[in-house]
Enzyme design. Structure first.
Site, PDB file in Angstrom:
ATOM      1  N   ALA A  15       0.830  -1.209   0.000  1.00 28.17           N
ATOM      2  CA  ALA A  15       0.000   0.000   0.000  1.00 28.17           C
ATOM      3  C   ALA A  15       0.860   1.252   0.000  1.00 28.17           C
ATOM      4  O   ALA A  15       0.508   2.263   0.596  1.00 28.17           O
ATOM      5  CB  ALA A  15      -0.911  -0.016   1.222  1.00 28.17           C
ATOM      6  N   ARG A  21      -3.278   8.944 -10.062  1.00 25.97           N
ATOM      7  CA  ARG A  21      -4.436   9.173 -10.931  1.00 25.97           C
ATOM      8  C   ARG A  21      -5.738   9.435 -10.165  1.00 25.97           C
ATOM      9  O   ARG A  21      -6.739   9.820 -10.748  1.00 25.97           O
ATOM     10  CB  ARG A  21      -4.609   7.976 -11.873  1.00 25.97           C
ATOM     11  CG  ARG A  21      -3.641   8.018 -13.041  1.00 25.97           C
ATOM     12  CD  ARG A  21      -3.691   6.755 -13.867  1.00 25.97           C
ATOM     13  NE  ARG A  21      -2.911   5.685 -13.257  1.00 25.97           N
ATOM     14  CZ  ARG A  21      -2.956   4.414 -13.656  1.00 25.97           C
ATOM     15  NH1 ARG A  21      -3.765   4.050 -14.633  1.00 25.97           N
ATOM     16  NH2 ARG A  21      -2.211   3.498 -13.054  1.00 25.97           N
ATOM     17  N   LYS A  28      -5.243   7.019  -1.738  1.00 25.36           N
ATOM     18  CA  LYS A  28      -6.124   6.136  -2.507  1.00 25.36           C
ATOM     19  C   LYS A  28      -6.709   5.036  -1.627  1.00 25.36           C
ATOM     20  O   LYS A  28      -7.887   4.689  -1.747  1.00 25.36           O
ATOM     21  CB  LYS A  28      -5.326   5.511  -3.650  1.00 25.36           C
ATOM     22  CG  LYS A  28      -6.078   4.437  -4.398  1.00 25.36           C
ATOM     23  CD  LYS A  28      -5.438   4.071  -5.716  1.00 25.36           C
ATOM     24  CE  LYS A  28      -4.358   3.041  -5.554  1.00 25.36           C
ATOM     25  NZ  LYS A  28      -3.833   2.589  -6.861  1.00 25.36           N
ATOM     26  N   ASN A 179      -1.285 -11.992 -14.337  1.00 25.06           N
ATOM     27  CA  ASN A 179      -0.948 -12.075 -12.921  1.00 25.06           C
ATOM     28  C   ASN A 179      -1.789 -11.059 -12.146  1.00 25.06           C
ATOM     29  O   ASN A 179      -1.752  -9.869 -12.427  1.00 25.06           O
ATOM     30  CB  ASN A 179       0.551 -11.758 -12.769  1.00 25.06           C
ATOM     31  CG  ASN A 179       0.967 -11.573 -11.321  1.00 25.06           C
ATOM     32  OD1 ASN A 179       0.418 -12.210 -10.424  1.00 25.06           O
ATOM     33  ND2 ASN A 179       1.938 -10.705 -11.102  1.00 25.06           N
ATOM     34  N   LYS A 360     -33.725  16.361  17.220  1.00 23.96           N
ATOM     35  CA  LYS A 360     -32.333  16.140  17.608  1.00 23.96           C
ATOM     36  C   LYS A 360     -32.292  15.835  19.091  1.00 23.96           C
ATOM     37  O   LYS A 360     -32.925  16.546  19.875  1.00 23.96           O
ATOM     38  CB  LYS A 360     -31.506  17.396  17.320  1.00 23.96           C
ATOM     39  CG  LYS A 360     -30.041  17.225  17.594  1.00 23.96           C
ATOM     40  CD  LYS A 360     -29.387  18.466  18.172  1.00 23.96           C
ATOM     41  CE  LYS A 360     -29.807  18.754  19.577  1.00 23.96           C
ATOM     42  NZ  LYS A 360     -29.099  19.875  20.221  1.00 23.96           N
ATOM     43  N   TYR A 375     -39.977  21.525  15.142  1.00 27.59           N
ATOM     44  CA  TYR A 375     -38.602  21.249  15.555  1.00 27.59           C
ATOM     45  C   TYR A 375     -38.641  20.795  17.010  1.00 27.59           C
ATOM     46  O   TYR A 375     -39.173  21.509  17.877  1.00 27.59           O
ATOM     47  CB  TYR A 375     -37.695  22.480  15.416  1.00 27.59           C
ATOM     48  CG  TYR A 375     -36.351  22.196  16.020  1.00 27.59           C
ATOM     49  CD1 TYR A 375     -35.490  21.267  15.425  1.00 27.59           C
ATOM     50  CD2 TYR A 375     -35.948  22.784  17.220  1.00 27.59           C
ATOM     51  CE1 TYR A 375     -34.268  20.945  15.998  1.00 27.59           C
ATOM     52  CE2 TYR A 375     -34.724  22.466  17.800  1.00 27.59           C
ATOM     53  CZ  TYR A 375     -33.885  21.545  17.180  1.00 27.59           C
ATOM     54  OH  TYR A 375     -32.694  21.214  17.748  1.00 27.59           O
ATOM     55  N   ALA A 432     -53.217  26.159  21.770  1.00 28.21           N
ATOM     56  CA  ALA A 432     -52.556  26.507  20.510  1.00 28.21           C
ATOM     57  C   ALA A 432     -51.972  27.909  20.584  1.00 28.21           C
ATOM     58  O   ALA A 432     -52.525  28.806  21.213  1.00 28.21           O
ATOM     59  CB  ALA A 432     -53.553  26.418  19.361  1.00 28.21           C
TER      60      ALA A 432
END
Ligand code: UD1
Ligand code: MG
Length: 485
Positions: A15, A21, A28, A179, A360, A375, A432
């Site tokens: 590695a 590229r 990579k 190979n 959350k 929320y 409300a």
């Protein structure tokens, strides 16, 4: 056999290459396939061999690679290849920590993400069956360009040599068997073979592949295992190949889950990480991505257009067009369409987090609901409680976050603001449009808004001559409050 528990002495994963590229600041090897780094795939495959030593040869961007390895595979030893003088040089570096090791050493690459542990086990088994000095993995390709070619003995049984593309005669270039770069070596043969390498070749590099010719020169045996599944030998050099291999890996995962009893309507737009766990009779609709440690229990339906990252979904739940991160969704619960559940959200069994609701760090008891346009953050909502349309939990005072607790079987009226920290007791109502700043006791109704006041004749005095005024006049002449069509 390795399958029966006898592990190999060592695995060396190469590695150190530059990965030019990829054109990336990230190594990579750290780019991902099915949610895991390519290096992590290489290590999983190597681990299947239960190696006594696992060495990763690092070079380019090695700090990143080493840091990643400490995180995902602390059992791995790294060896540094200072300059990339070829695969032979890389394996020499990889053997440095294995100076006393005898027996089987497997060499593989860090950028071949579809290679499986089963294939490596088979390769080791082939090695043992033949009593080989070297056994290598090969594939037969329609277009072998770029790869090392397998030159066989006249009788075709053993491998005589591997010839790199740039060193091929035109005749050798016509050989279709290539190979793959994955080998089992006898450690002593490997060490001696590496010591004998020269850079007398087209690339001026030390070729690991020349160890094959060395072994045959000593009268030792070298066989190949031809792998029909060519994807397993494919490496990644650029982002086009990364996407191609990722897609194929995903296709395999999708198929695995379909065979295990999961309905996946559109394999082309369903993306799965290989860390995901799915129960039987789960249905996944198009445009869905299941990531990280996500698990979905039997009978649940996910999608369309949904992303779940590290989410636990209970049996028979539904999640529609939503984005959910680090959350649990109880059995039979429903989420979406268009909900955003952020970390720490726990939705109880049969509960609901509906359309345009964001949550959350919020725990909803069984059957609790926030169905529309809300929320809810840093909050606890008790069993059976209804959070009305447009309710906002104001958890942040500009400096710190505070917690809100709503008891069980309570009702928070539409468009209320719960200014944290605040509590609403069990069986309580909030009218409300309230802006709640004080605690509400069990069984109480809280009204926290201005009282309604009507001013008669206001339109006649302030909006005389308008259509509104005319409508009001008409209504009073007809003696009716409203004119319904
Ligand atoms: C090599 C083989 C070739 C085979 C091909 C399969 C040799 C000489 N050739 O080709 O027969 O068909 O793999 O993909 O071995 N690496 C290092 N240090 C180095 C050079 C390479 O760590 O100095 C690593 C790379 O990061 C990569 C792997 O070794 O993971 C293979 O290197 P690469 O240059 O891609 O292989 P080739 O030389 O093209
Ligand atoms: Mg090369």
């Amino acid at each position: 056999m390795a399958e029966q528990g006898r592990g190999v002495a060592g695995v060396v994963v190469l590695a150190a290459g530059a990965g030019t590229r990829m054109k990336s600041k990230t190594s990579k090897l750290l780019h991902q396939v099915a949610g895991r780094s390519m290096l992590s795939h290489a290590i999983s495959a190597a681990d299947a061999l239960t190696p006594q030593n696992l060495v990763v040869v690092v070079g380019h961007q090695r700090e990143q690679v080493e840091e990643h390895l400490t995180e995902i595979a602390p059992h791995v030893v790294t060896a540094v290849q200072e300059s990339q003088n070829g695969t032979g040089d890389a394996v020499r570096c990889g053997l440095a920590p294995l100076a006393d090791v005898r027996g089987e050493v497997v060499v593989t690459y860090g950028d071949v993400p579809l290679l499986t542990g089963e294939t490596l086990l088979e390769l080791v088994e082939t090695h043992r069956r033949h009593g080989d000095a070297v056994t290598l993995l090969t594939a037969v390709l329609d277009d072998p360009t770029g790869y090392g070619r397998i030159v066989r003995d006249d009788d075709g049984d053993q491998v005589a040599a591997i010839v790199e593309q740039k060193d091929c005669t035109p005749e050798q270039a016509g050989i279709a068997e290539i190979n793959a770069g994955i080998y089992v070596f006898d450690a002593d043969v490997l060490r001696e073979g590496l010591a004998s390498l020269t850079t007398d070749n087209a690339q001026g590099e030390l070729y690991l592949t020349d160890v094959v010719r060395f072994a045959r020169g000593r009268g030792l045996s070298v066989h190949s295992m031809v792998l029909a599944d060519r994807w397993q030998t494919e490496g990644v050099n650029d982002r086009v190949q990364l996407a191609t291999l990722n897609k194929e890996y995903n296709r395999r995962l999708v198929e695995k889950w379909q065979r295990a009893g999961v309905t996946i309507v559109d394999p082309d737009t369903t993306w799965l990480h290989d860390t995901v766990d799915l129960g039987s009779d789960v249905t996944i609709l198009p445009g869905t991505s299941l990531e990280g440690a996500t698990s979905v229990a039997s009978g649940a339906t996910i999608g369309p257009d949904t992303t779940l990252l590290d989410v636990e979904v209970g049996a028979d739940a539904t999640v529609v067009r939503s984005h959910v991160v680090l959350a649990t969704i109880g059995a039979g619960a429903s989420v979406g369409p268009y909900a955003y559940l952020r970390p720490g959200t726990e939705l109880g069994a049969g509960g609901k987090i509906g359309t345009f609701v964001e949550t959350k760090n919020a725990r909803f008891g069984p059957g609790a609901k926030a169905s529309h346009l809300s929320y809810v953050g840093d909050a606890e909502v008790g069993e059976g409680t209804n959070i009305g349309a447009g309710v906002i939990v104001a958890n942040y005072d500009g400096v710190a976050k505070h917690r809100t607790v709503v008891g069980r079987e309570s009702f928070v009226g539409s468009n209320s603001v719960l200014v944290a920290p605040v509590t609403v007791g069990d069986g309580a109502y909030v009218a409300a449009g309230s802006a709640l700043t004080d605690a509400v006791g069990p069984g109480e109704l809280a009204i926290a808004r201005g009282r309604q006041r009507n001013i008669p004749g206001w339109v006649a005095s302030r909006r005389a001559g308008t259509k509104t005024h005319q409508a009001a006049t008409d209504a009073s002449e007809n003696n009716e409050g409203t004119h319904l069509l």
